[in-house]
Design an enzyme around this catalytic site. Structure first.
Site, short mmCIF file in Angstrom:
data_model
loop_
_atom_site.label_atom_id
_atom_site.label_comp_id
_atom_site.label_asym_id
_atom_site.label_seq_id
_atom_site.Cartn_x
_atom_site.Cartn_y
_atom_site.Cartn_z
N LYS A 10 0.49 -0.89 -0.21
CA LYS A 10 -0.07 -0.02 0.13
C LYS A 10 1.21 1.18 -0.42
O LYS A 10 1.78 1.64 0.65
CB LYS A 10 -0.74 -0.08 1.27
N HIS A 60 -3.01 -5.09 5.23
CA HIS A 60 -2.31 -5.94 6.10
C HIS A 60 -3.72 -6.35 7.08
O HIS A 60 -3.48 -7.33 7.89
CB HIS A 60 -1.50 -5.27 6.79
N LYS A 116 -4.73 -10.08 10.11
CA LYS A 116 -4.92 -10.06 11.01
C LYS A 116 -6.38 -10.58 11.45
O LYS A 116 -7.34 -11.53 10.62
CB LYS A 116 -6.44 -8.51 11.46
N GLU A 156 -7.05 5.83 16.60
CA GLU A 156 -5.66 5.18 16.98
C GLU A 156 -4.87 6.72 17.89
O GLU A 156 -6.13 7.61 17.65
CB GLU A 156 -4.63 5.61 15.38
N HIS A 158 -8.40 -0.14 4.14
CA HIS A 158 -8.61 -1.49 5.45
C HIS A 158 -10.32 -1.42 6.05
O HIS A 158 -10.91 -1.54 5.93
CB HIS A 158 -8.13 -0.67 7.17
C1 BG6 Z 1 -1.91 2.05 7.78
C2 BG6 Z 1 -1.60 3.48 7.90
O1 BG6 Z 1 -1.07 1.28 6.40
O2 BG6 Z 1 -2.37 1.34 8.38
C3 BG6 Z 1 -0.90 3.94 9.26
O3 BG6 Z 1 -0.55 4.25 6.65
C4 BG6 Z 1 -2.27 3.09 9.81
O4 BG6 Z 1 -1.51 5.44 8.86
C5 BG6 Z 1 -1.84 1.85 10.29
O5 BG6 Z 1 -1.69 3.67 11.38
C6 BG6 Z 1 -2.89 0.90 11.48
O6 BG6 Z 1 -3.02 -0.31 11.44
P1 BG6 Z 1 -3.68 -0.83 12.45
O7 BG6 Z 1 -2.55 -1.88 12.23
O8 BG6 Z 1 -2.33 -0.52 13.52
O9 BG6 Z 1 -4.31 -0.80 12.64
#
Ligand code: BG6
Length: 501
Positions: free
Chosen positions: A160, A190, A194, A228, A252
């Site tokens: 990505k 990604h 999960k 976050e 996501h």
């Molecule tokens: C990434 C984003 O793809 O995913 C980030 O670029 C973000 O900005 C992250 O923090 C979040 O991933 P996770 O697995 O921590 O929810």
């Protein structure tokens, strides 16, 4: 009976383009270490770092070793203590190729390495800056390295961000598909690595119970949140050109939406699953410019605090424009135009520097059809929710109302729940383990097909276009849950966000 042992993946040469970057040391190497610990890598798997800076296999291995050894226990899937023997066996597989991504010599050297193997299998992992994705792919194709006619498989993994809007994503797909077939392309998201995300499908389709109420007759609306607590960290330059919408939504959050909303696939194969996902994302209603503005809220964090810790605002972050209008929070309302979901809004929100870390899906059910207890405090019962928490407290909970013991008719919220930690031993993992293993074994189910990606961009493009014409970016204090306008997106529909945490 114990579960059958997962077989090791086939032998292969795994080329990591962009070997000096963060992704390789933070996520890919820890994942390869975990796969090796679990006996899932073939004896003849070789890992070759490719990058423009001069280095050697030994220096490459040392750098990775030092990083892994220093990691905090438990962080992002890192081993809590590096097993020396295991590391030594992994280090033996490592090699390094100095090479400019734009030079023909690099591809010749890569080809020579593959030619030295008996199996001829190769994976090219593009962990580079996105501007190199088409350049490397084209050169791999022109050098004949994507040709599978001699028997070995040739696959490419693309990280990505996959494009920055619909047109650039289509151009990147067209470029990749001009030198290889869709079967050879593994587009990573990604979130699909999960366990809790994969479990949404398994729970929905292996428990008959869910299907009986999983539709617009019983579900009032769905909320998908990725909150976050971190800010933009060291990625100010990237983030300031990207923003929360592009960074999180077409990939996501839409993956989560697809898992919740897709129809049951005819089989659990890559094509059937990805076909259903593409259909449901393709059914998201494209808003007119006016409705895109009405159904979206942008926010940017200003100075604030987390507990007692003072936090600076987004515009004070390194490599961020002092007058930046980039959003660090976005809330959207989208509608899915199909029979199952007609009339059920999906509210999506994601933000940096919010009060808690919480990725969750809250399914809100319609209220009981008739106020049974109309002369009591229960005349307007609260809605029931099913909360699917993706992280950090993984599990699923139904919110129910129960009568509090005593002479009066008073209800209390209670939970029917399942927490992963109560049933399964969760070994630290990066999420990349499954994805790398699947790529090695040729299973594309958890990777994005071209149409999934393009449908995602097609659904967010109206917001990008409308924002380019105007609209406001609302400030919110760091450490709080977004701007008031984000709450109003729901209150105007007589709904409210499910509490985070
Ligand atoms: C990434 C984003 O793809 O995913 C980030 O670029 C973000 O900005 C992250 O923090 C979040 O991933 P996770 O697995 O921590 O929810």
């Amino acid at each position: 009976m114990s579960a059958p042992k997962t077989p090791a993946a086939p032998p292969c040469t795994l080329f990591l383009f962009g070997a000096s970057g963060d992704l390789v040391k933070r996520l890919l190497m820890p994942a390869l270490y975990n796969l090796s610990r679990d006996g899932l890598l073939d004896r003849n798997l070789r890992i070759v770092g490719v990058d423009h800076n001069e280095s050697t296999a030994q220096a490459f291995a040392e750098r990775l070793h030092d990083f892994l050894a220093e990691r905090d226990a438990g962080g992002e899937g890192a081993p809590s203590s590096l097993d020396k023997k295991l590391w030594a066996s992994l280090a033996k597989r490592l090699d390094y190729q100095t090479g400019d991504f734009l030079s023909a010599d690099t591809y010749q050297a890569v080809g020579e390495r593959i030619a030295q193997t008996e199996h001829g299998n190769a994976i090219f992992y593009l962990a580079t800056s996105p501007r190199f994705f088409p350049e490397v792919a084209k050169r791999l194709g022109e050098s004949g390295l994507l040709d599978e006619s001699a028997g070995g498989f040739r696959r490419i993994v693309v990280e990505k961000p996959f494009g920055t809007d619909l047109a650039s994503a289509q151009a990147l797909n067209a470029c990749l598909l001009s030198v290889m077939s869709e079967r050879q392309i593994y587009r990573i998201d990604h979130y699909l690595g999960k366990e809790t995300v994969q479990n949404i499908l398994v729970s929905r389709f292996s428990n008959g119970l869910f299907e009986s109420f999983w539709n617009n007759h019983y579900i009032d609306h769905v909320q998908i949140t990725a909150a976050e607590t971190v800010g933009v960290e060291t990625r100010g330059a990237f983030y300031d050109n990207t923003g929360a919408l592009r960074d999180m939504v077409p990939n996501h959050l839409f993956q989560l939406l697809a898992m919740v909303a897709m129809e049951p696939p005819a089989a659990f194969g890559a094509d059937a699953v990805r076909g259903e996902k593409a259909k449901v994302i393709g059914a998201i209603r494209p808003w007119s410019s006016k409705l895109a503005l009405k159904n979206s809220v942008r926010g940017q964090y200003a100075a604030g605090k987390q507990g007692r810790k003072a936090l600076g605002g987004y515009r004070e972050e390194d490599n961020v424009e002092p007058a930046s209008q980039t959003e660090t929070y976005v809330a959207l309302k989208v509608m899915i135009d199909n029979w199952r979901w007609a009339g059920v809004p999906f509210y999506l929100r994601t933000g940096k520097r919010m009060s808690v870390r919480d990725t969750e899906i809250a399914i809100c059910f319609k209220p009981a059809p008739y106020a049974q207890f109309r002369d009591s405090a229960l005349a307007r019962p609260k809605p029931n929710y099913l909360k699917i928490q993706i992280q950090p407290n993984e599990g699923m909970w139904f919110d129910l109302q129960a009568k509090r013991p005593g002479p009066e008719l008073i209800t209390q919220n209670v939970e029917l729940g399942f927490a992963y930690k109560d049933f399964f031993q969760m070994t630290p993992a990066t999420g990349y383990e499954t994805l790398i293993y699947d790529c090695l074994t040729g299973d594309q189910t958890l990777f994005q097909r071209a149409d999934n990606i393009e449908n995602g961009w097609r659904a967010v493009q109206p917001f990008l276009d409308a924002w380019a014409q105007g609209g406001e970016v609302h400030e919110y204090p760091a450490g709080e849950d977004g701007p008031a306008a984000g709450d109003e997106l729901l209150t105007r529909d007589k709904r409210q966000w499910h509490d985070l945490g």
